[in-house]
Write an enzyme that holds these catalytic residues in place. Structure first.
Site, PDB file in Angstrom:
ATOM      1  N   HIS A 440       0.871  -1.181   0.000  1.00  0.00           N
ATOM      2  CA  HIS A 440       0.000   0.000   0.000  1.00  0.00           C
ATOM      3  C   HIS A 440       0.908   1.230   0.000  1.00  0.00           C
ATOM      4  CE1 HIS A 440      -2.979  -2.633   2.541  1.00  0.00           C
ATOM      5  NE2 HIS A 440      -2.858  -3.065   1.301  1.00  0.00           N
TER       6      HIS A 440
HETATM    7  C1  FAD Z   1      -0.038  -8.186  -3.335  1.00  0.00           C
HETATM    8  C2  FAD Z   1      -0.973  -7.023  -3.118  1.00  0.00           C
HETATM    9  C3  FAD Z   1      -2.141  -7.211  -2.377  1.00  0.00           C
HETATM   10  C4  FAD Z   1      -2.998  -6.137  -2.148  1.00  0.00           C
HETATM   11  N1  FAD Z   1      -4.176  -6.358  -1.483  1.00  0.00           N
HETATM   12  C5  FAD Z   1      -5.055  -5.330  -1.353  1.00  0.00           C
HETATM   13  C6  FAD Z   1      -6.332  -5.556  -0.779  1.00  0.00           C
HETATM   14  O1  FAD Z   1      -6.685  -6.688  -0.437  1.00  0.00           O
HETATM   15  N2  FAD Z   1      -7.165  -4.496  -0.642  1.00  0.00           N
HETATM   16  C7  FAD Z   1      -6.801  -3.228  -1.032  1.00  0.00           C
HETATM   17  O2  FAD Z   1      -7.580  -2.294  -0.825  1.00  0.00           O
HETATM   18  N3  FAD Z   1      -5.609  -2.998  -1.596  1.00  0.00           N
HETATM   19  C8  FAD Z   1      -4.747  -4.022  -1.794  1.00  0.00           C
HETATM   20  N4  FAD Z   1      -3.558  -3.804  -2.417  1.00  0.00           N
HETATM   21  C9  FAD Z   1      -3.253  -2.439  -2.877  1.00  0.00           C
HETATM   22  C10 FAD Z   1      -4.067  -2.017  -4.093  1.00  0.00           C
HETATM   23  O3  FAD Z   1      -4.194  -3.069  -5.012  1.00  0.00           O
HETATM   24  C11 FAD Z   1      -3.344  -0.818  -4.693  1.00  0.00           C
HETATM   25  O4  FAD Z   1      -3.248   0.194  -3.710  1.00  0.00           O
HETATM   26  C12 FAD Z   1      -4.052  -0.229  -5.900  1.00  0.00           C
HETATM   27  O5  FAD Z   1      -4.275  -1.187  -6.894  1.00  0.00           O
HETATM   28  C13 FAD Z   1      -3.191   0.915  -6.442  1.00  0.00           C
HETATM   29  O6  FAD Z   1      -3.863   1.497  -7.527  1.00  0.00           O
HETATM   30  P1  FAD Z   1      -3.048   2.370  -8.592  1.00  0.00           P
HETATM   31  O7  FAD Z   1      -3.985   2.628  -9.702  1.00  0.00           O
HETATM   32  O8  FAD Z   1      -2.407   3.498  -7.899  1.00  0.00           O
HETATM   33  O9  FAD Z   1      -1.836   1.432  -9.058  1.00  0.00           O
HETATM   34  P2  FAD Z   1      -1.839   0.004  -9.701  1.00  0.00           P
HETATM   35  O10 FAD Z   1      -3.110  -0.714  -9.432  1.00  0.00           O
HETATM   36  O11 FAD Z   1      -0.587  -0.659  -9.261  1.00  0.00           O
HETATM   37  O12 FAD Z   1      -1.799   0.279 -11.280  1.00  0.00           O
HETATM   38  C14 FAD Z   1      -0.838   1.089 -11.886  1.00  0.00           C
HETATM   39  C15 FAD Z   1      -0.687   0.625 -13.333  1.00  0.00           C
HETATM   40  O13 FAD Z   1       0.038   1.610 -14.045  1.00  0.00           O
HETATM   41  C16 FAD Z   1       0.901   0.969 -14.949  1.00  0.00           C
HETATM   42  N5  FAD Z   1       2.023   1.852 -15.265  1.00  0.00           N
HETATM   43  C17 FAD Z   1       3.001   2.280 -14.420  1.00  0.00           C
HETATM   44  N6  FAD Z   1       3.869   3.069 -15.071  1.00  0.00           N
HETATM   45  C18 FAD Z   1       3.439   3.139 -16.357  1.00  0.00           C
HETATM   46  C19 FAD Z   1       3.951   3.800 -17.510  1.00  0.00           C
HETATM   47  N7  FAD Z   1       5.068   4.545 -17.477  1.00  0.00           N
HETATM   48  N8  FAD Z   1       3.282   3.656 -18.685  1.00  0.00           N
HETATM   49  C20 FAD Z   1       2.129   2.894 -18.746  1.00  0.00           C
HETATM   50  N9  FAD Z   1       1.630   2.244 -17.666  1.00  0.00           N
HETATM   51  C21 FAD Z   1       2.277   2.361 -16.483  1.00  0.00           C
HETATM   52  C22 FAD Z   1       1.338  -0.262 -14.189  1.00  0.00           C
HETATM   53  O14 FAD Z   1       1.865  -1.248 -15.069  1.00  0.00           O
HETATM   54  C23 FAD Z   1       0.078  -0.676 -13.469  1.00  0.00           C
HETATM   55  O15 FAD Z   1      -0.660  -1.622 -14.200  1.00  0.00           O
HETATM   56  C24 FAD Z   1      -2.676  -4.852  -2.660  1.00  0.00           C
HETATM   57  C25 FAD Z   1      -1.522  -4.666  -3.405  1.00  0.00           C
HETATM   58  C26 FAD Z   1      -0.674  -5.740  -3.647  1.00  0.00           C
HETATM   59  C27 FAD Z   1       0.561  -5.511  -4.451  1.00  0.00           C
END
Ligand code: FAD
Ligand code: SF4
Length: 502
Positions: A440
């Site tokens: 997180h």
């Molecule tokens: C193992 C694990 C278990 C978790 N369990 C939970 C849970 O049970 N409940 C909960 O609430 N949260 C959980 N989380 C956290 C939650 O999933 C994340 O906080 C959330 O998905 C983050 O959202 P985001 O959109 O910021 O990033 P992400 O969901 O990580 O997505 C970001 C995306 O951007 C893409 N990206 C990055 N840089 C670039 C670029 N330069 N060009 C194009 N694409 C790019 C990446 O490839 C990725 O697919 C967990 C996380 C992990 C890793």
């Protein structure tokens, strides 16, 4: 439609892949998908650009390391540097981390929002609680969030409930975003039957139905801008081709709290504290051996949580992962380890997420890498020790015969909770002693009214580049002490509503 970049790669010398849209969204995880769905439904021509591949549930693999290679950034090997190397786990696939997360759903606690407003009163009007609540309601309804069904909870979750009741600690079946979950225990590798309602199964197809396009396998290398206007993005496909996207209305950065600040820095948009203030919830886990079979790889992956110490910055969760990961947590070597492996079905491993105060930095490194620096404070380490103690007590209270804390410098295995009280006071002060990981992540482009101390305004707009929005958890002023997925979905939805109004 989901387009895979290789299909569109151009031979050397030919014109590069390009597109003209109203809004380009960088990243297809929680934040990118929520913004895409809202904007596409609002009639905006949207293109989502995602670095990772599109992987269908039927392609998910059952072993943990295979899943990391398939779905996780750097095959799960990304780390934060500091006194200890702390793994930082993130997704790199269509749907981002929501594809393989634990499906645990929490609303943003109002007390956390109140802390933000107390530190910067402009947030009260710019990010009103009523708008967040409305968006959280919508997320919970659309992702069918509900308490874990006892019929598929599995023994590990039942035992945690028993331990919490015996200690008088508040706990509850985890509220999760699943439909028809069979308790296969494979959320962290991606649900092979598609029961988990991650972004790949929900918001992204819904955005597509509303007219959005998604390019998979396309990494954005830089945001193009002139003066106070963002013009679009340029990047590289996974097979080395180039692409450009021109965006007439807005560029929306949703690449996560690690990648978003790095992309800003790589694009020479280094204003304010970009890449600073990195926060997390370091997680630590403790294993316990029961007389009865537990088979921790069966049942709802994370179906029970203990929440009574949330205000202390500690949250406890039952864990579910494959035997190959559990084996790393078993005590002993040689014959003793072999014995533990032989009775692996009797072990459970439970985790504690810590709301740490530490703040780190995220900087670009090399051509396309990142360097995260992060050091837990003494107070954080005190919380980690308390977390280990409570995890051990929960396991004993649930009936465990032995507990393996996995902490270097402390007994490998203990058979009574007495030793745990001493551990909280006298356990190691060195972060390298603890098996921790971070999932997180927050705070690296934080929101605020002052451009000297924040990167985006309370309406998610960059302070200087007026049509550049950052909508992921990098804008959260602090960590939140609970699982962040739904808070990120809700805030990105609020941000998209602002873009529609702009
Ligand atoms: C193992 C694990 C278990 C978790 N369990 C939970 C849970 O049970 N409940 C909960 O609430 N949260 C959980 N989380 C956290 C939650 O999933 C994340 O906080 C959330 O998905 C983050 O959202 P985001 O959109 O910021 O990033 P992400 O969901 O990580 O997505 C970001 C995306 O951007 C893409 N990206 C990055 N840089 C670039 C670029 N330069 N060009 C194009 N694409 C790019 C990446 O490839 C990725 O697919 C967990 C996380 C992990 C890793
Ligand atoms: S617990 Fe199993 S069946 Fe349920 S959502 Fe997770 S992987 Fe799918």
């Amino acid at each position: 439609m989901i387009q895979v970049a290789s299909l569109h790669d151009t031979p050397e010398g030919a014109p590069e892949l390009s597109a003209d849209v109203e809004v380009v969204i960088i990243g297809s995880g929680a934040a990118g998908a929520a913004a895409a769905r809202r904007l596409a439904r609002g009639g905006v021509r949207v293109l989502i650009v995602e670095e990772g591949p599109a992987v269908a549930p039927s392609q998910f693999v059952s072993d943990s390391f295979g899943a990391m290679a398939q779905l996780y950034r750097d095959a799960g090997a990304q780390v934060a540097f500091g006194p200890a190397f702390l793994p930082v786990l993130q997704g790199r696939c269509v749907g981002g981390s929501t594809v393989f997360n634990g499906a645990i759903c929490w609303r943003l606690p109002r007390d956390v929002w109140q802390e933000w407003v107390a530190a910067d009163p402009a947030l009260e009007g710019g990010l009103p609680w009523e708008a967040i609540e409305r968006a959280l309601d919508e997320v919970e309804r659309d992702l069918e969030v509900a308490p874990t069904d006892p019929a598929i909870a599995g023994r590990k979750n039942e035992l945690m409930a028993r331990g919490a009741a015996a200690l008088g600690l508040e706990g509850r079946p985890t509220r999760r975003n699943v439909r028809g979950c069979e308790g296969l225990g494979r959320c962290l590798q991606g649900c092979p039957r598609g029961h988990k309602l991650g972004m790949d199964r929900t918001y992204l197809p819904e955005a597509r139905t509303a007219g959005a396009t998604l390019w998979a396998g396309c990494r954005v290398d830089a945001i193009a801008w002139r003066g106070t206007r963002a013009l679009g993005v340029r990047g590289t496909t996974f097979s080395g081709g180039r692409f450009t996207v021109r965006a007439s209305r807005a560029v929306v950065l949703a690449a996560s709290a690690v990648q978003s600040p790095v992309l800003l820095q790589r694009s020479n948009i280094g204003d304010g504290p970009v890449g600073e203030g990195f926060q997390a919830h370091p997680g630590v886990s403790v294993a316990g051996r029961f007389d009865e079979p537990v088979r921790m790889w069966e049942g709802a992956t994370q179906g029970y949580e203990v929440i009574g110490l949330r205000r202390e910055g500690l949250k406890f969760e039952a864990l579910g992962f494959g035997a190959e990961i559990l084996a790393m947590r078993l005590p002993g070597a040689g014959a003793e380890f072999a014995r533990a492996v032989g009775e692996m079905d009797r072990w459970a491993d439970w985790g504690c997420a810590v709301r740490a105060r530490a703040r780190g930095t995220v900087r670009p490194s090399g051509r396309s890498g990142v360097k995260i620096r992060y050091a837990l404070t003494d107070e954080d380490l005190g919380r980690v020790r308390r977390g280990v103690r409570v995890l051990g007590e929960l396991l004993f209270a649930a009936g465990a015969r032995a507990v393996a804390c996995g902490v270097h410098g402390f007994a490998e295995q203990i058979d009574s909770p007495k030793a745990l009280a001493r551990f909280e006071e006298e356990g190691p002060r060195d972060p390298r002693a603890y098996p921790m990981a971070m999932t997180h992540l927050f705070g690296t482009c934080r929101m605020g009214s002052d451009p000297r101390t924040s990167v985006v305004r309370p309406d998610f707009r960059h302070h200087r580049i007026e049509n550049l929005y950052v909508v992921d958890s990098s804008v959260f002023p602090t960590n939140i002490g609970v699982n962040p997925q739904n808070s990120i979905l809700a805030l990105a939805t609020v941000a998209a509503d602002g873009i529609l109004r702009a």
